[in-house]
Design an enzyme around this catalytic site. Structure first.
Site, mmCIF file in Angstrom:
data_model
loop_
_atom_site.group_PDB
_atom_site.id
_atom_site.type_symbol
_atom_site.label_atom_id
_atom_site.label_comp_id
_atom_site.label_asym_id
_atom_site.label_seq_id
_atom_site.Cartn_x
_atom_site.Cartn_y
_atom_site.Cartn_z
ATOM 1 C CB THR A 23 -25.751 59.880 -1.820
ATOM 2 O OG1 THR A 23 -25.576 60.120 -3.221
ATOM 3 C CG2 THR A 23 -26.376 58.513 -1.626
ATOM 4 C CD GLU A 77 -21.188 54.266 -6.141
ATOM 5 O OE1 GLU A 77 -22.367 54.348 -6.491
ATOM 6 O OE2 GLU A 77 -20.420 55.258 -6.104
#
Length: 314
Positions: A185, A132
């Site tokens: 994001t 991530e």
């Protein structure tokens, strides 16, 4: 006989769950990514095939979440053999449905099984978190944890990592509304406030506690009252056309509430029954039809299984 190839599946996820920024997430059914990992006579890790990404995902092992996660795992094992990765995307990129997390988790499940399950399922989580960091610049677990473990998950602390499975009430359903937009994001995080008031922090803490209590008590009214984000949603919702209209429009149908799935643009709606979940999907469709913005709609129970193995080849 030694396995030569293993294929795994990991589901889409909803992260944040309104008030639970970076600490709450849950998994949904059916939607997700598949990854196959094969043994190779050539040492090292390689991404050999990617499908369903429209040519957008990298093959470089230091940039692909599958290979980053597997490399972290093999380094912990001191494994020096060869592995080849095939990624089959079922999730759209930049959708807010945990696309990068699903790929990494499926890759870890496949590789771990291929190598004889040296790790328990829950112990794969730190390797998924490393992926991530590559995907969005932050090593959060609110997508990878539910993708791996299923159900609702609370990340109480990151240092050291403390992940707590939560109760899933009977009858709880989720509607996902995915507008045909790409919202990275990094862009969604850039609009967030860097500090919050004491009042907002107190309100948010109360909503998180109320949501967790509502899940365990199967108190749908308490869940509904607690689905309120006063920190991230006010900044992020302006990036999602139709969000306010959907939020207002679903109330008469009996939905518990809605929020931004991850960093968006997908909107999640929680309902106390499958019937209501389908009704709010119809109402959401009307909103976006008026705006002439295409969307994808999904209705799902909460997935309590998480990632799993699809096939093992000898």
């Amino acid at each position: 006989m030694e396995k030569q190839k293993v294929t795994a599946f990991a589901p889409a996820t909803v992260a944040n769950v309104s008030c639970g920024f970076d600490i709450l997430g849950f998994a949904v059914e059916d939607l997700g990514d598949k990854v196959s990992v094969s043994l190779s006579d050539i040492p090292g890790i390689r991404v050999t095939h990617i499908e369903g990404d429209k040519g957008k995902l990298p093959y470089e092992i230091e940039k692909n979440t599958c290979s980053v996660a597997i490399r972290a795992m093999t380094e912990a094992l001191n494994f020096e053999g060869g592995l080849e990765i095939e990624l089959y995307k079922g999730l759209p990129l930049g959708s807010g449905m945990g696309s990068s997390a699903a790929s990494a988790v499926a890759a870890l499940m496949a590789a771990n099984t291929l190598l004889g399950n040296p790790f328990e399922k829950k112990d794969l989580l730190p390797f998924a978190i490393e992926s991530e960091r590559i995907a969005c610049g932050a090593g959060h677990a609110d997508n990878v944890a539910p993708a791996l473990l299923g159900g609702f998950v609370l990340i109480r602390e990151y240092h050291p990592l403390d992940v707590i499975p939560l109760h899933v009430p009977r009858g709880l359903y989720c509607t996902l509304v995915h507008p045909h937009l790409v919202l990275n994001t990094s862009d969604s995080r850039s609009v967030l406030r860097r500090s919050v008031s004491l009042q907002d922090a107190t309100t948010q803490s109360g909503n998180i506690a109320g949501l967790v209590a509502g899940l365990f008590q199967e108190d749908m009214a308490l869940i509904s009252r607690s689905l309120n984000d006063v920190i991230a949603e006010p900044s992020r919702s302006v990036l999602i056309p139709g969000y306010d209209e959907v939020k207002e429009g679903i109330k008469p149908a009996g939905a518990l509430g809605c929020g931004i799935s991850g960093s968006g643009p997908t909107i999640f709606i929680l309902s106390p029954s499958e019937e209501i979940a389908w009704e709010v999907s119809r109402l959401a469709q009307q909103v976006f039809d008026t705006m002439q913005l295409p969307i994808d709609l999904y209705v799902s129970a909460i997935n309590t299984r998480g990632a799993y193995i699809l096939e093992e080849e000898i």
